[in-house]
Design a protein around this motif. Structure first.
Motif, PDB file in Angstrom:
ATOM      1  N   TYR A  10      -7.032   3.022   0.436  1.00 27.67           N
ATOM      2  CA  TYR A  10      -6.569   2.401  -0.795  1.00 27.67           C
ATOM      3  C   TYR A  10      -5.998   3.701  -1.640  1.00 27.67           C
ATOM      4  O   TYR A  10      -4.661   3.504  -2.142  1.00 27.67           O
ATOM      5  CB  TYR A  10      -7.501   1.606  -1.753  1.00 27.67           C
ATOM      6  N   LYS A 104      -9.985  -0.719  -8.857  1.00 29.20           N
ATOM      7  CA  LYS A 104      -8.936  -1.400  -7.894  1.00 29.20           C
ATOM      8  C   LYS A 104      -8.571  -2.927  -8.426  1.00 29.20           C
ATOM      9  O   LYS A 104      -7.677  -3.563  -8.464  1.00 29.20           O
ATOM     10  CB  LYS A 104      -9.232  -1.296  -6.545  1.00 29.20           C
ATOM     11  N   ASN A 105     -10.002  -3.579  -8.725  1.00 30.07           N
ATOM     12  CA  ASN A 105      -9.983  -4.952  -9.378  1.00 30.07           C
ATOM     13  C   ASN A 105      -9.010  -4.825 -10.525  1.00 30.07           C
ATOM     14  O   ASN A 105      -8.485  -5.911 -10.571  1.00 30.07           O
ATOM     15  CB  ASN A 105     -11.311  -5.282  -9.444  1.00 30.07           C
ATOM     16  N   CYS A 107      -6.863  -2.872 -11.528  1.00 26.14           N
ATOM     17  CA  CYS A 107      -5.302  -2.430 -11.191  1.00 26.14           C
ATOM     18  C   CYS A 107      -4.770  -3.757 -10.678  1.00 26.14           C
ATOM     19  O   CYS A 107      -3.550  -4.210 -10.704  1.00 26.14           O
ATOM     20  CB  CYS A 107      -5.170  -1.423 -10.256  1.00 26.14           C
ATOM     21  N   ASP A 108      -5.484  -4.648  -9.691  1.00 27.18           N
ATOM     22  CA  ASP A 108      -5.017  -6.044  -9.114  1.00 27.18           C
ATOM     23  C   ASP A 108      -4.628  -7.029  -9.951  1.00 27.18           C
ATOM     24  O   ASP A 108      -3.834  -7.703 -10.256  1.00 27.18           O
ATOM     25  CB  ASP A 108      -6.102  -6.410  -8.229  1.00 27.18           C
ATOM     26  N   GLN A 109      -5.241  -7.144 -11.215  1.00 30.66           N
ATOM     27  CA  GLN A 109      -5.081  -7.832 -12.447  1.00 30.66           C
ATOM     28  C   GLN A 109      -3.917  -7.396 -13.021  1.00 30.66           C
ATOM     29  O   GLN A 109      -2.955  -8.244 -13.402  1.00 30.66           O
ATOM     30  CB  GLN A 109      -6.411  -7.902 -13.438  1.00 30.66           C
ATOM     31  N   ALA A 112      -0.987  -8.100 -10.709  1.00 28.21           N
ATOM     32  CA  ALA A 112      -0.612  -9.861 -10.694  1.00 28.21           C
ATOM     33  C   ALA A 112       0.208 -10.416 -12.242  1.00 28.21           C
ATOM     34  O   ALA A 112       0.858 -11.128 -11.791  1.00 28.21           O
ATOM     35  CB  ALA A 112      -2.043 -10.542 -10.925  1.00 28.21           C
ATOM     36  N   GLN A 117       1.893  -0.700 -10.197  1.00 23.60           N
ATOM     37  CA  GLN A 117       0.441  -0.297  -9.640  1.00 23.60           C
ATOM     38  C   GLN A 117       0.100   1.214 -10.355  1.00 23.60           C
ATOM     39  O   GLN A 117       0.966   1.941 -10.192  1.00 23.60           O
ATOM     40  CB  GLN A 117       0.432  -0.113  -8.112  1.00 23.60           C
TER      41      GLN A 117
END
Length: 441
Positions: A10, A104-105, A107-109, A112, A117
């Protein structure tokens, strides 16, 4: 469970996006993490050279005073875990993996919602804030990346003190081509009505920019001055000087440039005292004497004497030159040099090669590395005995042989990116393992 391989993949993937200056992305990321950085007491350190050393000194001083201290520095010299420390101990691999997963979680939000990123430095900086918050650090010593105003660390709003170390030309692609532009970016960490300690600049343009920003933000500025140190001398593997009420201080950090970094740390400690942080003179003195910072004129072997130094720009080369003049001109000096292509390597060669007896060049294992063959060709303008080595292990072996025959010292400098590999090779090459030093002395 989040595995090390997944985390590293990642980080490697997001590293490819490069550096994007600005605070919008880190603001979104920290908001997703609850803006926990606002709940930390932070000392913020920017500059071109000396940032890491000043961070190490201040952390050591505060630890001596009994505080739980988080320290975030970059880049790593030997191991990524060393970038995140609490009271001098690097983060555990498991804690690091957990932090990266949590960030990372977040960042994913963000992604989305259609946002970019965050960059790797933003991710790693957010992880540092999260780590120190979770571990209830009382004070955090925070080093900027390469910049200041638009550096991800500059999301903090009210530091205990903002510190500017030596400023010179570096990272011009991102920070500006003139020393004034670079100083303007670095001074961007100064906050309104804040307290500022700056190593007194030699360049008038740097001084003007720092003072202008302080006036605009009504910040209190104190210059730390190397000249206030008295009776500077060496005692074997110790650098000594006297300073005011502290008396004589014995540094284990050997670079001559550590005097000005020490004075900067002392002045910052005095500001902390005035702001309510409980420190006494004994804490300052003992903290400085116990401070260590690998990769900055660090002796990593004694037979032969083998020194590594992260000098990678013109100003750092001048400082390394000053150190060699102070205590090593009575010995033949062998250089091992590896640099990145975007650094001022020709100026470094011009400054440092007159002190060499023999020179080896190598190509660091870095995508930005300058080919060692090209470096050797440039080095021959300033020295007659230059050898390019394809393999670092072979170069180390040859340098050790020459050093033992001629009672020479080996000084390896340039990019920090190959110094960790060099140290591991040295451990294998030196038969008497007791001669290899595991940490800075």
């Amino acid at each position: 469970m989040w595995k090390e391989k997944e985390a590293l993949e990642y980080l490697e993937r997001i590293q490819k996006s490069g550096s994007i200056l600005g605070l919008d992305s880190i603001r979104r990321l920290m908001e997703a993490l609850g803006n926990i950085q606002d709940k930390l007491k932070i000392i913020h350190v920017a500059g071109t050279n000396g940032k890491g050393s000043v961070c190490a000194m201040l952390s050591s001083i505060l630890i001596e005073a009994g505080y739980r201290v988080g320290t975030y520095t970059s880049p790593a010299v030997f191991d990524k875990m060393e970038q995140y420390q609490i009271n001098g101990a690097p983060i555990s691999k498991q804690d690091f993996l957990t932090l990266i997963f949590d960030v990372k979680n977040a960042c994913d939000q963000i992604v989305a919602k259609g946002e970019n990123q965050p960059t790797i430095f933003e991710v790693e900086t957010a992880a540092a804030f999260l780590y120190f918050f979770q571990k209830e650090c009382q004070i955090v010593v925070l080093e900027t990346g390469m910049g200041g105003a638009t550096d991800a660390t500059n999301i903090i709003r009210k530091p205990l003190v903002s510190i500017l170390t030596s400023i010179s030309k570096d990272h011009m692609k991102f920070l500006g081509n003139s020393i004034e532009e670079i100083a303007r970016v670095k001074a961007g960490i100064i906050k309104r009505e804040g307290s500022v300690v700056a190593i007194e600049p030699k360049q008038e343009g740097v001084r003007r920019e720092i003072e202008r920003v302080c006036r605009e933000k009504n910040a209190t500025l104190i210059y730390s001055k190397k000249e206030t140190a008295k009776d500077i001398h060496r005692e074997q593997e110790t650098l000594c000087f006297s300073y005011g009420n502290l008396g004589e201080i014995h540094l284990s950090l050997l670079g001559a440039y550590q005097i000005e970094n020490s004075i900067c740390a002392i002045e910052a400690a005095h500001i902390l005292q005035k702001s309510g942080i409980k420190l006494c003179d004994a804490n300052i003195k003992q903290g400085l004497e116990k401070a260590s910072w690998e990769g900055r004129f660090s002796i990593i072997c004694r037979n032969p004497y083998f020194v590594i130094d992260g000098a990678h720009n013109e100003d750092a080369a001048k400082k390394l030159c000053e150190t060699l003049k102070m205590g090593f001109t009575n010995r033949k000096i062998i250089y091992i040099i590896g640099v990145l292509a975007d650094k001022e390597h020709e100026k470094m060669l011009e400054i440092l090669l007159p002190f060499a007896w023999k020179v080896f060049t190598i190509t660091p294992n870095n995508i930005r590395a300058l080919d060692g063959k090209i470096l050797a060709k440039e080095a021959r303008k300033y020295h007659s005995d230059v050898t390019y080595g394809k393999h670092l292990g072979q170069v180390v072996e040859e340098a050790i042989t020459y050093a033992r025959e001629k009672e020479a010292i080996i000084v390896s400098f340039g990019s920090l990116s190959y110094l960790g590999e060099l140290r591991e090779i040295l451990r294998k090459k030196v038969t008497d393992k007791s001669e290899v030093i595991s940490s800075s002395t």
